[in-house]
Design a protein around this motif. Structure first.
Motif, short mmCIF file in Angstrom:
data_model
loop_
_atom_site.label_atom_id
_atom_site.label_comp_id
_atom_site.label_asym_id
_atom_site.label_seq_id
_atom_site.Cartn_x
_atom_site.Cartn_y
_atom_site.Cartn_z
N LYS A 14 -34.28 31.08 42.99
CA LYS A 14 -35.54 31.23 44.17
C LYS A 14 -36.33 32.28 43.90
CE LYS A 14 -32.50 29.22 47.74
NZ LYS A 14 -32.08 29.39 49.00
N LEU A 70 -32.78 23.36 44.56
CA LEU A 70 -32.19 23.90 43.44
C LEU A 70 -30.71 23.76 42.71
CD1 LEU A 70 -33.80 27.40 43.49
CD2 LEU A 70 -34.82 25.46 42.68
N GLY A 84 -35.43 22.74 39.59
CA GLY A 84 -35.67 22.63 40.94
C GLY A 84 -36.61 21.29 41.23
#
Length: 255
Positions: free
Chosen positions: A98, A114, A129
């Motif tokens: 992230k 994700l 992603g």
């Protein structure tokens, strides 16, 4: 009694075309395709592809059959997760993914769902992603058709699984309708990743790729490139050896 639940399907969701391969439980394999119109200004870039995929499944897929979905690299954002013995476990690796995507994409990263590859000791990892709206809509599409979803993964991940052991060292390249994805491997470890738009015409793409490889040759030990493409490629690009491979969802006639 119908045995359609034994039918197997593979669906490619691509910004320009949808491809559905159907293998009935009895009889020859079939291929169906649909063109995808450009996205309108008020649409997400994946919405026309989703609409085309939904329509194709509604008319050509078997109810209750099994389905594998492959998403074109254009709809996916990737990040290489550097190996660290202090970042172990799914929660820590997800946090790293992230942070990396947020750093490169800004607010766009907040709309991605994700997925991480399986960790291997001492090796870099790969995070993918996919837009959350696209992922949710695909799952709803599968549910409404009463299909059984076997897998949903990016094209890079899908094709890499079929050749990673044979590649080992070198690069894997996906040139695809104005988009270029490049992955570098060194002793099976991911050392390089590029996934971006290219403005080169097909006849100029080789020169662009050769320049990119020359700039990144320190990332790999062996100058060999596995290219997944339906177009003709030379045997070499400068000092790089070319081995061309055909994705199972490339080529073929319209049905």
């Amino acid at each position: 009694m119908s045995l359609s639940w034994l039918d197997r399907h593979t669906l490619l969701v691509h910004p320009r075309h949808i491809v559905l391969d159907r293998k009935p439980w009895r009889g020859p394999a079939q291929r169906f395709t649909a063109e995808v119109p450009p996205a309108q200004p008020d649409e997400a870039d994946w919405q026309p592809a989703l609409a085309a995929a939904t329509a194709l499944l509604a008319t050509k897929a078997s109810t209750f059959g099994r389905l594998k979905i492959v998403i074109a690299n254009q709809f996916v954002r990737f990040a290489v997760l550097p190996w660290s013995d202090s970042v172990l476990g799914d929660k820590a690796r997800l946090g790293m993914a992230k942070a990396l995507l947020r750093n490169s994409l800004g607010e766009q990263a907040e709309h991605l769902s994700l997925a991480l590859d399986r960790p291997a000791f001492g090796l870099n990892g790969l995070a993918a992603g996919i837009p959350g709206g696209l992922l949710a809509a695909l799952r709803q599409m599968v549910k409404s058709r009463r299909l059984r979803l076997d897998s949903l993964q990016p094209r890079l991940t899908s094709n890499l699984a079929s050749c990673r052991l044979s590649v080992g060292d070198g690069c894997v390249v996906f040139p695809d309708d104005g988009w270029l994805t490049l992955l570098g491997l060194c002793n099976g470890n991911i050392t390089l990743l590029r996934n971006h738009r290219t403005h080169a015409e097909p006849e100029q793409l080789g020169a662009e790729l050769q320049g990119l490889l020359a700039a990144e040759d320190a990332a790999v030990d062996r100058k060999k490139v596995h290219i997944f493409s339906r177009d003709a490629w030379p045997k070499t690009l400068g000092d790089w050896e070319i081995e061309q491979q055909m994705s199972r969802l490339e080529g073929g006639a319209h049905a």
